[in-house]
Design a protein around this motif. Structure first.
Motif, PDB file in Angstrom:
ATOM      1  N   GLY A 135      -3.302  -7.592  -6.482  1.00 43.54           N
ATOM      2  CA  GLY A 135      -4.524  -7.352  -7.262  1.00 43.54           C
ATOM      3  C   GLY A 135      -4.287  -6.506  -8.496  1.00 43.54           C
ATOM      4  N   GLU A 136      -5.358  -6.170  -9.163  1.00 45.45           N
ATOM      5  CA  GLU A 136      -5.207  -5.499 -10.454  1.00 45.45           C
ATOM      6  C   GLU A 136      -4.619  -4.092 -10.339  1.00 45.45           C
ATOM      7  OE1 GLU A 136      -9.107  -3.371 -11.678  1.00 45.45           O
ATOM      8  OE2 GLU A 136      -9.614  -5.496 -11.421  1.00 45.45           O
ATOM      9  N   ASN A 137      -4.859  -3.467  -9.201  1.00 41.29           N
ATOM     10  CA  ASN A 137      -4.343  -2.110  -9.037  1.00 41.29           C
ATOM     11  C   ASN A 137      -2.957  -2.092  -8.407  1.00 41.29           C
ATOM     12  OD1 ASN A 137      -5.853  -0.044 -10.076  1.00 41.29           O
ATOM     13  ND2 ASN A 137      -7.476  -0.361  -8.553  1.00 41.29           N
ATOM     14  N   ASP A 138      -2.390  -3.254  -8.239  1.00 40.44           N
ATOM     15  CA  ASP A 138      -1.173  -3.329  -7.440  1.00 40.44           C
ATOM     16  C   ASP A 138       0.116  -3.142  -8.234  1.00 40.44           C
ATOM     17  OD1 ASP A 138      -1.406  -4.852  -4.355  1.00 40.44           O
ATOM     18  OD2 ASP A 138      -3.099  -4.078  -5.472  1.00 40.44           O
ATOM     19  N   ILE A 139       1.193  -3.227  -7.502  1.00 36.52           N
ATOM     20  CA  ILE A 139       2.508  -3.075  -8.089  1.00 36.52           C
ATOM     21  C   ILE A 139       2.788  -4.267  -9.004  1.00 36.52           C
ATOM     22  CG2 ILE A 139       4.882  -2.517  -7.505  1.00 36.52           C
ATOM     23  CD1 ILE A 139       2.883  -0.826  -6.013  1.00 36.52           C
ATOM     24  N   PRO A 140       3.343  -4.023 -10.157  1.00 29.46           N
ATOM     25  CA  PRO A 140       3.662  -5.123 -11.070  1.00 29.46           C
ATOM     26  C   PRO A 140       4.663  -6.083 -10.431  1.00 29.46           C
ATOM     27  CG  PRO A 140       4.087  -2.981 -12.094  1.00 29.46           C
ATOM     28  CD  PRO A 140       3.706  -2.718 -10.696  1.00 29.46           C
ATOM     29  N   ALA A 141       4.510  -7.353 -10.756  1.00 31.07           N
ATOM     30  CA  ALA A 141       5.369  -8.353 -10.140  1.00 31.07           C
ATOM     31  C   ALA A 141       5.822  -9.397 -11.149  1.00 31.07           C
ATOM     32  CB  ALA A 141       4.636  -9.028  -8.985  1.00 31.07           C
ATOM     33  N   VAL A 142       6.998  -9.925 -10.896  1.00 29.41           N
ATOM     34  CA  VAL A 142       7.529 -11.027 -11.688  1.00 29.41           C
ATOM     35  C   VAL A 142       7.517 -12.260 -10.788  1.00 29.41           C
ATOM     36  CG1 VAL A 142       9.527 -11.898 -12.929  1.00 29.41           C
ATOM     37  CG2 VAL A 142       8.983  -9.460 -13.000  1.00 29.41           C
ATOM     38  N   CYS A 143       6.670 -13.204 -11.144  1.00 25.19           N
ATOM     39  CA  CYS A 143       6.454 -14.335 -10.252  1.00 25.19           C
ATOM     40  C   CYS A 143       6.615 -15.665 -10.966  1.00 25.19           C
ATOM     41  CB  CYS A 143       5.027 -14.300  -9.695  1.00 25.19           C
ATOM     42  SG  CYS A 143       4.685 -12.864  -8.688  1.00 25.19           S
ATOM     43  N   ALA A 144       7.028 -16.652 -10.194  1.00 25.14           N
ATOM     44  CA  ALA A 144       6.970 -18.025 -10.680  1.00 25.14           C
ATOM     45  C   ALA A 144       5.692 -18.646 -10.137  1.00 25.14           C
ATOM     46  CB  ALA A 144       8.171 -18.811 -10.184  1.00 25.14           C
ATOM     47  N   VAL A 167       0.841  -1.201   0.000  1.00 26.08           N
ATOM     48  CA  VAL A 167       0.000   0.000   0.000  1.00 26.08           C
ATOM     49  C   VAL A 167       0.873   1.247   0.000  1.00 26.08           C
ATOM     50  CG1 VAL A 167      -1.641   1.336   1.364  1.00 26.08           C
ATOM     51  CG2 VAL A 167      -1.944  -1.138   1.112  1.00 26.08           C
ATOM     52  N   GLU A 168       1.873   1.245   0.846  1.00 29.24           N
ATOM     53  CA  GLU A 168       2.770   2.408   0.905  1.00 29.24           C
ATOM     54  C   GLU A 168       3.532   2.589  -0.399  1.00 29.24           C
ATOM     55  OE1 GLU A 168       5.306   2.922   4.385  1.00 29.24           O
ATOM     56  OE2 GLU A 168       4.176   1.306   5.354  1.00 29.24           O
ATOM     57  N   LEU A 169       3.886   1.475  -0.975  1.00 31.60           N
ATOM     58  CA  LEU A 169       4.666   1.492  -2.205  1.00 31.60           C
ATOM     59  C   LEU A 169       3.891   2.211  -3.308  1.00 31.60           C
ATOM     60  CD1 LEU A 169       7.420   0.451  -2.784  1.00 31.60           C
ATOM     61  CD2 LEU A 169       6.473  -1.760  -3.396  1.00 31.60           C
ATOM     62  N   ARG A 170       2.601   1.928  -3.349  1.00 27.83           N
ATOM     63  CA  ARG A 170       1.767   2.573  -4.350  1.00 27.83           C
ATOM     64  C   ARG A 170       1.747   4.083  -4.115  1.00 27.83           C
ATOM     65  NH1 ARG A 170      -3.464  -0.277  -3.568  1.00 27.83           N
ATOM     66  NH2 ARG A 170      -2.044  -1.828  -2.692  1.00 27.83           N
ATOM     67  N   ALA A 171       1.680   4.459  -2.846  1.00 25.13           N
ATOM     68  CA  ALA A 171       1.599   5.881  -2.513  1.00 25.13           C
ATOM     69  C   ALA A 171       2.908   6.593  -2.867  1.00 25.13           C
ATOM     70  CB  ALA A 171       1.289   6.048  -1.032  1.00 25.13           C
ATOM     71  N   ILE A 172       4.009   5.938  -2.629  1.00 24.38           N
ATOM     72  CA  ILE A 172       5.290   6.576  -2.893  1.00 24.38           C
ATOM     73  C   ILE A 172       5.532   6.712  -4.389  1.00 24.38           C
ATOM     74  CG2 ILE A 172       7.785   6.216  -2.746  1.00 24.38           C
ATOM     75  CD1 ILE A 172       7.429   5.247   0.055  1.00 24.38           C
ATOM     76  N   ASP A 173       4.988   5.791  -5.129  1.00 21.20           N
ATOM     77  CA  ASP A 173       5.004   5.886  -6.585  1.00 21.20           C
ATOM     78  C   ASP A 173       6.394   6.073  -7.180  1.00 21.20           C
ATOM     79  OD1 ASP A 173       3.522   6.029  -9.108  1.00 21.20           O
ATOM     80  OD2 ASP A 173       4.215   8.103  -9.151  1.00 21.20           O
ATOM     81  N   GLN A 174       7.267   5.174  -6.855  1.00 22.73           N
ATOM     82  CA  GLN A 174       8.571   5.151  -7.505  1.00 22.73           C
ATOM     83  C   GLN A 174       8.548   4.005  -8.507  1.00 22.73           C
ATOM     84  OE1 GLN A 174      11.226   7.074  -7.175  1.00 22.73           O
ATOM     85  NE2 GLN A 174      10.582   8.350  -5.453  1.00 22.73           N
ATOM     86  N   PRO A 175       9.333   4.105  -9.566  1.00 24.11           N
ATOM     87  CA  PRO A 175       9.362   3.003 -10.523  1.00 24.11           C
ATOM     88  C   PRO A 175       9.895   1.744  -9.837  1.00 24.11           C
ATOM     89  CG  PRO A 175      10.517   4.938 -11.358  1.00 24.11           C
ATOM     90  CD  PRO A 175      10.248   5.176  -9.916  1.00 24.11           C
ATOM     91  N   CYS A 176       9.080   0.724  -9.783  1.00 25.57           N
ATOM     92  CA  CYS A 176       9.568  -0.499  -9.170  1.00 25.57           C
ATOM     93  C   CYS A 176       8.792  -1.708  -9.634  1.00 25.57           C
ATOM     94  CB  CYS A 176       9.542  -0.401  -7.644  1.00 25.57           C
ATOM     95  SG  CYS A 176       7.904  -0.284  -6.984  1.00 25.57           S
TER      96      CYS A 176
END
Lengths: 363, 363
Positions: A183-192, A165-174
């Motif tokens: 979820g759909e509004n969340d930070i992009p992730a690379v997952c296995a 949640v904080e990560l979204r607020a800080i809005d840095q490229p990550c």
DNA sequence: CTGAAAGCGCTTACAG
DNA sequence: CTGAAAGCGCTTACAG
């Protein structure tokens, strides 16, 4: 090395105070421009490959001077001017200072490193203990040392959720590594697909007739570990096997000896478990050791599965049934996606990677 | 996160072109100065802890504004001005893109990372293939992205020697990791006493009655591996055992399966070897596997020793006799020594670390 | 103790 | 195509 040069930079330098010593003697654009008889602007154009802005003769002359003088643009100056560091940050959340003890992390890191090397970008790595303020964790990118961050979170789900949640607020490229189910509004992730791998593994055990299957992982956790646990649970549900909380243990750390010590509760259960699924291969090694210490044979008395397919998994006795995660490829992808996002000013695009089960002698 | 903020930074930003989008909105010293009603100079003094230059009231007021505005000095600007990046570079020479596959490297890295984190310094990591020009290898430090380099060389001794000579000529602040036996005029190094560890290991085998002891390591090598080989040779010499070249094999890579494949020449010798010393624990695992595949029991038919005491060494069956290298401590020391040297403008001071033999079930 | 100014080495409009 | 100039955000003499 000439004698003069040696003298100039060797012991003599050490005798000078910091103030007296000349600054690192670097060639600047101005010097290149003067030596080549062109403007600084033109040198900049050559450096940045804008050859259409000049005659081929000019370009080759400047290039030659750059080569001769060993000029390389000052990254700090470029960074200041462009607000771009050409560096990515890899951030690992881990309670231990040995934050790279997990070979999977190293695989990610190798992939990141290789991709960035090919692009002449830097890779800044750092670690923090789960629970510290996100601002501190993101220091490299918030503080302007990197253009973006590849983040590998760990800790309880609630803590990680708070970070997200904080990560979204800080809005840095990550971009996140192995943070499943955002979820759909969340930070992009690379997952296995740890869940699918674990599901397959557990189905394999169940179809082999096992009905009392334990699950052991360290007390510290992260998303992938939880996915692995879920695969275990799902397989039980779909097979109509009863889920018993006594069969799932979270104790010890991600070392074989820690796991061996923590596995007692599971191995000494009555009636006995006939199989144990482990959080990763290191834990599996520990369980195997504890089992042997109790006189149990593997897989005869006890089947054991690991996870991650570390180098040793195929070579130990018996070879470990486990699941491969394409960590190197995931690292490369993450670096690539993040860099592209930074360039375009978009959000990076996450991606899922499939896993692969290796059935070996331990089951 | 407020709704307004989400809007401001979320999808909308993606719709703007790179040019339109405002630069990363960072607070500058100028803004802090204005908000606090002081000069930029004073803000700089506060940031750099020169509190004697102002009244306590001023300092606390400025500090408060810095906090409120979330000001952090721009590292690029500082780097440009001070010619100091507060970043160290860790350079690994490895033929494989999986340059962190060796857990020992990760230990070094963890130590470096922790030390630098405590000092708020960055850690830039990179790898190169042995043989590329030194200028390219040193790019992070020569190019001005880092203040110094911790270098872990690998490759043939001649190649490494050439690098050492060039390294001296380039005269950048650096310290070597595990580069033994550099002479008095050479680059400072942080080394473990691999030779002593190996000597102990081999003496142990010889005193246990072994007379045909093989040595297996990967074809790729570095200084520590050579030291381990030397310990083996020295122990033979002092015991009056004949040295046979057929007993020393350099083939395969540093993976268990690669080593298993490469160990055939050694294991199928007539008369049989009764012990094999290995380049590291991963190789030992491979030899153990190959031995089992041949129906040999360990240590009954064949004693095996590893090196490095990786996490799995104590947990495999039988547990591996091996040598611990204090990699984490060495990493911390290297970072510390290099940083100090950069500060003082001196050459860093190298140091030797002792190793520790662990006798376990494989011998 | 504070303020105004120079300059680190680049990049980028802006005139020519 | 080239040259002169501004400015990125700091630090550091230099006056006051």
């Amino acid at each position: 090395m000439t004698e003069a040069r040696r003298k100039g930079v060797g012991r003599h330098a050490a005798a000078l105070s910091v103030a007296e010593r000349p600054r690192r003697l670097r060639v600047t654009m101005r010097e290149v421009a003067r030596a080549a008889g062109v403007s600084i602007q033109t040198v900049s154009n050559v450096v940045n490959g804008r050859s259409s802005h000049m005659t081929p003769e000019t370009e080759s002359r400047v290039s030659k001077v750059i080569e001769e003088l060993g000029f390389r643009p000052n990254p700090s100056a470029q960074g200041l001017r462009l607000a771009r560091t050409q560096t990515l940050s890899f951030i690992v959340l881990d309670p231990s200072p040995h934050f790279l003890a997990d070979p999977m992390t190293d695989l990610f890191l190798s992939g990141l490193g290789e991709e960035l090397r090919e692009r002449s970008c830097g890779l800044l790595i750092s670690s923090d203990i789960p629970g510290v303020p996100l601002q501190q964790i993101l220091e490299p990118v918030v503080g302007g040392r990197a253009d973006g961050a590849v983040i590998f979170l760990s800790g309880d789900p609630e803590l990680r959720q708070r970070y997200l949640v904080e990560l979204r607020a800080i809005d840095q490229p990550c971009i996140l590594l192995q943070e499943h189910g955002t979820g759909e509004n969340d930070i992009p992730a690379v997952c296995a697909d740890d869940r699918a791998g674990s599901l397959d593994l557990c189905r394999h055990l169940i179809s082999a007739g096992h009905e009392r299957i334990g699950f052991l992982t360290a007390s510290h956790s992260w998303s992938a570990i939880e996915e692995r646990m879920e695969g275990y649970l799902t397989a039980h549900l779909e097979a109509g096997l009863e889920l018993q909380s006594s069969l799932v243990r979270r104790a010890g750390d991600f070392t074989p000896l820690g796991a061996a010590a923590a596995s007692g509760d599971l191995l000494d259960l009555h009636p006995r478990v006939t199989a144990v699924m482990c959080g990763n291969d290191l834990i599996a090694l520990g369980v195997a050791k504890a089992a042997r210490d109790r006189g149990l044979s593997i897989p005869g008395d006890l089947a054991i599965t690991g996870f991650d397919n570390f180098d040793f998994a195929a070579a130990v006795d018996p070879p470990l049934t486990t699941v491969r995660i394409p960590g190197y490829e995931m690292g490369r992808y993450a670096a690539n996606a993040l860099l592209e996002a930074v360039d375009k000013g978009d959000a990076p695009v996450g991606r899922d990677f499939s896993t692969e089960v290796f059935l070996r002698g331990s089951t």
